[in-house]
Design a protein around this motif. Structure first.
Motif, mmCIF file in Angstrom:
data_model
loop_
_atom_site.group_PDB
_atom_site.id
_atom_site.type_symbol
_atom_site.label_atom_id
_atom_site.label_comp_id
_atom_site.label_asym_id
_atom_site.label_seq_id
_atom_site.Cartn_x
_atom_site.Cartn_y
_atom_site.Cartn_z
ATOM 1 N N GLY A 1 11.652 94.491 15.937
ATOM 2 C CA GLY A 1 10.277 94.269 15.515
ATOM 3 C C GLY A 1 9.349 94.035 16.694
ATOM 4 N N ALA A 2 9.792 93.199 17.638
ATOM 5 C CA ALA A 2 8.944 92.887 18.791
ATOM 6 C C ALA A 2 8.690 94.125 19.646
ATOM 7 N N LEU A 3 9.734 94.909 19.897
ATOM 8 C CA LEU A 3 9.572 96.109 20.727
ATOM 9 C C LEU A 3 8.668 97.133 20.048
ATOM 10 N N SER A 4 8.808 97.262 18.740
ATOM 11 C CA SER A 4 7.947 98.199 18.007
ATOM 12 C C SER A 4 6.489 97.768 18.099
ATOM 13 N N ILE A 5 6.248 96.475 17.992
ATOM 14 C CA ILE A 5 4.871 95.972 18.047
ATOM 15 C C ILE A 5 4.284 96.151 19.441
ATOM 16 N N ILE A 6 5.103 95.919 20.482
ATOM 17 C CA ILE A 6 4.621 96.156 21.846
ATOM 18 C C ILE A 6 4.192 97.615 22.002
ATOM 19 N N ALA A 7 5.013 98.534 21.473
ATOM 20 C CA ALA A 7 4.705 99.964 21.606
ATOM 21 C C ALA A 7 3.476 100.363 20.811
ATOM 22 N N LEU A 8 3.322 99.824 19.603
ATOM 23 C CA LEU A 8 2.266 100.270 18.698
ATOM 24 C C LEU A 8 0.944 99.538 18.895
ATOM 25 N N VAL A 9 1.023 98.261 19.281
ATOM 26 C CA VAL A 9 -0.179 97.423 19.303
ATOM 27 C C VAL A 9 -0.685 97.164 20.718
ATOM 28 N N TYR A 10 0.223 97.008 21.673
ATOM 29 C CA TYR A 10 -0.200 96.573 23.004
ATOM 30 C C TYR A 10 -0.045 97.662 24.055
ATOM 31 N N THR A 11 -0.264 98.908 23.649
ATOM 32 C CA THR A 11 -0.269 100.030 24.581
ATOM 33 C C THR A 11 -1.712 100.490 24.782
ATOM 34 N N GLU A 12 -2.148 100.534 26.048
ATOM 35 C CA GLU A 12 -3.520 100.934 26.364
ATOM 36 C C GLU A 12 -3.495 102.219 27.203
ATOM 37 N N ASN A 13 -4.612 102.915 27.231
ATOM 38 C CA ASN A 13 -4.774 104.117 28.059
ATOM 39 C C ASN A 13 -3.651 105.124 27.805
ATOM 40 N N PHE A 14 -3.451 105.426 26.552
ATOM 41 C CA PHE A 14 -2.349 106.305 26.163
ATOM 42 C C PHE A 14 -2.631 107.747 26.571
ATOM 43 N N THR A 15 -1.668 108.384 27.268
ATOM 44 C CA THR A 15 -1.737 109.787 27.655
ATOM 45 C C THR A 15 -0.505 110.488 27.104
ATOM 46 N N PRO A 16 -0.661 111.373 26.132
ATOM 47 C CA PRO A 16 0.526 111.911 25.437
ATOM 48 C C PRO A 16 1.371 112.879 26.256
ATOM 49 N N LEU A 17 0.777 113.619 27.215
ATOM 50 C CA LEU A 17 1.523 114.669 27.914
ATOM 51 C C LEU A 17 2.798 114.165 28.593
ATOM 52 N N PRO A 18 2.771 113.060 29.342
ATOM 53 C CA PRO A 18 4.022 112.604 29.979
ATOM 54 C C PRO A 18 5.129 112.275 28.982
ATOM 55 N N LEU A 19 4.752 111.952 27.737
ATOM 56 C CA LEU A 19 5.782 111.643 26.746
ATOM 57 C C LEU A 19 6.597 112.887 26.376
ATOM 58 N N ILE A 20 6.008 114.085 26.591
ATOM 59 C CA ILE A 20 6.785 115.303 26.371
ATOM 60 C C ILE A 20 7.926 115.372 27.393
ATOM 61 N N ILE A 21 7.598 115.031 28.645
ATOM 62 C CA ILE A 21 8.635 114.981 29.684
ATOM 63 C C ILE A 21 9.675 113.922 29.327
ATOM 64 N N ALA A 22 9.183 112.769 28.844
ATOM 65 C CA ALA A 22 10.114 111.708 28.442
ATOM 66 C C ALA A 22 11.028 112.178 27.327
ATOM 67 N N ALA A 23 10.463 112.920 26.367
ATOM 68 C CA ALA A 23 11.265 113.416 25.246
ATOM 69 C C ALA A 23 12.350 114.371 25.729
ATOM 70 N N VAL A 24 11.996 115.256 26.663
ATOM 71 C CA VAL A 24 12.993 116.178 27.225
ATOM 72 C C VAL A 24 14.083 115.387 27.944
ATOM 73 N N GLY A 25 13.662 114.355 28.692
ATOM 74 C CA GLY A 25 14.641 113.528 29.391
ATOM 75 C C GLY A 25 15.564 112.799 28.427
ATOM 76 N N LEU A 26 15.011 112.338 27.306
ATOM 77 C CA LEU A 26 15.837 111.631 26.313
ATOM 78 C C LEU A 26 16.826 112.578 25.646
ATOM 79 N N VAL A 27 16.397 113.827 25.416
ATOM 80 C CA VAL A 27 17.347 114.820 24.896
ATOM 81 C C VAL A 27 18.481 115.025 25.898
ATOM 82 N N GLY A 28 18.128 115.056 27.179
ATOM 83 C CA GLY A 28 19.154 115.174 28.213
ATOM 84 C C GLY A 28 20.104 113.989 28.218
ATOM 85 N N VAL A 29 19.563 112.779 27.994
ATOM 86 C CA VAL A 29 20.407 111.589 27.913
ATOM 87 C C VAL A 29 21.408 111.723 26.775
ATOM 88 N N TYR A 30 20.934 112.226 25.635
ATOM 89 C CA TYR A 30 21.825 112.401 24.479
ATOM 90 C C TYR A 30 22.924 113.424 24.779
#
Length: 630
Positions: free
Chosen positions: A186-215
């Motif tokens: 619950g706490a981690l979800s709230i940090i991600a959803l409520v206390y994230t500022e200056n959100f830039t979506p493009l780097p998350l695509i790289i993160a998603a590819v990296g997470l697929v690689g981790v899997y």
């Protein structure tokens, strides 16, 4: 799981080898380590407060020092404070994510019926504090900082439980750890959803590819470690660039790391390689044996073991040192005493957590919903609920994220520290009162869990006037000797006896005892508990995984199903329940007998057991066997 029926045969005896009775030395959880980690965290907190008040400028200047890391034109610039909060704390959240993954895969949260109580308590422990904080802190203008009061500090929680908790905390500890896992989600979800500022979506695509690689890394035959490390760094940098707090990268990676219970074939292969190395020691066989042993344990558990000491003894103390440095001047204390923000934090953590965790548990207990288990009484849950008010680590973390004003941050930190102290004191008082209310459980003279034919392995009729409940270990020679006594008592008393076996494996003295107990439960799922028990007792020296599977085959069990059941959460939970019952009754050696619900002391030869059964039987019409008369 269905209990074994009276048609099963109890174990028979063979001559035991003389040996000292063993103590159950391995308790549930590393209590000593938890205590040391909590004390170190407390010392770091005290040092930070003293440092900030004695030399505040030096404290601020030290943590605002810049550290630049880079290669060529690519450079990262961090203050020491940001390095601790953004980089080192990512490792902390990574270990939290590993624990979350494990609990949902093979731990306490695999069964909804078992998880219902801690999950409900955790959710209520998130909602109630947030509502109280919002209501009280609204005039301060910082009601949006309600995330400060939602999370419990797991490290302090477990350490404080070891310091001031009840003398036998096993079931309460599992309840609180399960609660803390859901709380962390619950706490981690709230940090991600409520206390994230200056959100830039493009780097998350790289993160998603990296997470697929981790899997996908789990499918590499070798060299997985460097690949995991490289991908983890890429994902962390991508989260940092996106504006999502980079500590959450640790959680995302951890949730993709595989977790499983050791497979029998992998264990056998590792043993074969170890034997080969013993016969022909060389570097190649040594490397192969070491790799095989390592790979038989899931990377999730290996990483938890590897990182836990660094998190407990380095990262969390550094975090406290960097974040707990609140000034406690008379002016600041006076301001905090009248601050709606400070009081919102204190009431939210101390009162809100208590009402949420204890209140929801009391309602479930009243409605008879969920599995509480012996030893998990409401008064002990009350002490645990009070400890949940220690919100230290993530509370200070969110103070830094949610509040920009330095003075308000100081008030927030004062509230967090005050709430943690009050919660600790309140829990100590509740636990001392709880211990005084349960002298019978403390001494372990009474069977805490009555015999239940739907759960227990029962030989004999539930209407029989005499009852023996044994807590034992299939590898213990004294339990083997006792099995002969039980067989003799059964012959003497016949249908008048009800015999029940429960598990208390001595895992330090007998490395295969836990595996034997779980194997017997897997056999019970095919209706062959007592036959399997007899087989284990008949050959105590050969209880390796291959021996256990051969025994299952010799008894006509479905071996494929048996091997699947060996890793089933229900089997693990069933054995652990018995072990927790044994701990709740302060059972320190096996075999331990309960005759008619009361603990038996002294010899356990057949005639002594029969005389003790007679003494425990109050019905005057109960017949007395002629051979037992003196």
């Amino acid at each position: 799981m269905s209990a074994s029926t009276a048609s099963d045969a109890p174990p028979t005896a063979r001559a035991p080898r003389p040996r000292r009775r063993h103590s159950i030395a391995e308790k549930i959880g590393a209590i000593g380590q938890n205590r040391a980690a909590a004390l170190l965290l407390l010392v770091a907190t005290v040092i930070a407060v003293v440092w900030a008040n004695v030399a505040h400028d030096a404290y601020e200047a030290f943590w605002e020092m810049h550290l630049t890391v880079g290669l060529g034109d690519i450079q990262l610039d961090f203050t020491l404070h940001a390095l601790v909060n953004d980089a080192l704390m990512a490792i902390f959240f990574f270990t939290v994510g590993l624990e979350v993954r494990r609990e949902f895969a093979i731990g306490e949260l695999t069964s909804w019926s078992r998880a219902l109580v801690p999950v409900t308590a955790a959710i209520a422990g998130l909602v109630v504090p947030a509502l109280l904080f919002f209501w009280i802190a609204l005039p301060s203008g910082y009601a949006h900082a309600w995330g400060v009061v939602i999370s419990t500090d797991t490290a302090f929680l477990v350490g404080a439980l070891a310091l001031v908790g009840p003398r036998i905390p096993g079931r309460l500890r599992i309840f609180l750890l399960s609660l803390a896992v859901v709380d962390d989600i619950g706490a981690l979800s709230i940090i991600a959803l409520v206390y994230t500022e200056n959100f830039t979506p493009l780097p998350l695509i790289i993160a998603a590819v990296g997470l697929v690689g981790v899997y996908l890394t789990r499918y590499l035959p070798t060299g997985r470690g460097p690949v995991y490390a490289t991908l983890a760094i890429i994902v962390w940098l991508a989260f940092l660039a996106s504006g999502v707090h980079p500590t959450l990268a640790g959680v995302a990676i951890a949730l993709l790391v595989p977790v499983y219970r050791p497979n029998r074939r992998d264990v056998e292969h590792a043993l074969d390689l170890a034997r080969t190395f013993r016969q022909s020691p060389n570097t190649e066989y040594a490397r192969a044996a070491a790799n095989s042993l390592r790979e038989s344990i899931s990377i999730n558990e290996r990483l938890q073991s590897a990182y836990a000491p660094y998190v407990a003894y380095v990262i969390l103390p550094l975090f406290a040192l960097a974040n707990a440095g609140v000034q406690l001047t008379p002016e600041i204390i006076a301001g905090a005493m009248t601050s709606a923000l400070t009081w919102g934090i204190v009431v939210g953590l101390v009162v809100g957590k208590f009402l949420g965790v204890f209140g929801s548990s009391a309602v479930l207990r009243l409605l008879r919903i969920g599995d509480f288990g012996p030893g998990l009484t409401l008064d002990r849950i009350a002490g645990g609920a009070a400890l949940c008010g220690i919100g230290f680590t993530i509370s200070l973390f969110i103070v830094d994220l949610a509040i920009d004003d330095d003075a308000a941050q100081n008030e927030g930190r004062v509230g967090v520290l005050a709430a943690s102290v009050l919660a600790f004191v309140l829990a100590t008082i509740v636990f001392r009162m709880s211990d005084a209310l349960h002298p019978d459980i403390q001494t372990g003279e009474t069977l805490v869990r009555p015999v239940d034919p739907r759960r227990d392995h029962v030989f004999g009729s539930m209407d029989a006037p005499y009852e023996i409940v044994e807590y034992g270990d299939f590898q213990c020679p004294f339990c083997l000797k006792a099995s002969g006594s039980i067989e003799e008592v059964r012959r003497e008393l016949g249908d008048q006896l009800r015999y029940v076996w429960r598990h208390a494996p001595l895992t330090q003295q007998h490395p295969n005892a836990l595996a034997g107990a779980e194997a017997s439960e897997a056999a019970a799922m095919q209706g062959k508990f007592f036959e399997f028990e007899r087989g284990l007792f008949s050959d105590q020296e050969h209880q390796l995984p291959s021996d256990i599977v051969r025994l299952a085959a010799s008894l006509g069990l479905d071996v494929d199903r048996f091997e699947r059941d060996l890793t089933a959460p229900e089997v693990t939970a069933r054995v652990r329940d018995d072990m927790l019952d044994a701990e709740a009754m302060n059972i320190s050696s096996v075999p331990t007998f309960f005759l008619g619900g009361r603990r038996h002391h002294g010899p356990y030869d057949a005639q002594t057991l029969i005389r003790s059964l007679q003494a425990s039987q109050t019905a005057p019409e109960a017949p007395v066997p002629a051979s037992s008369a003196e």
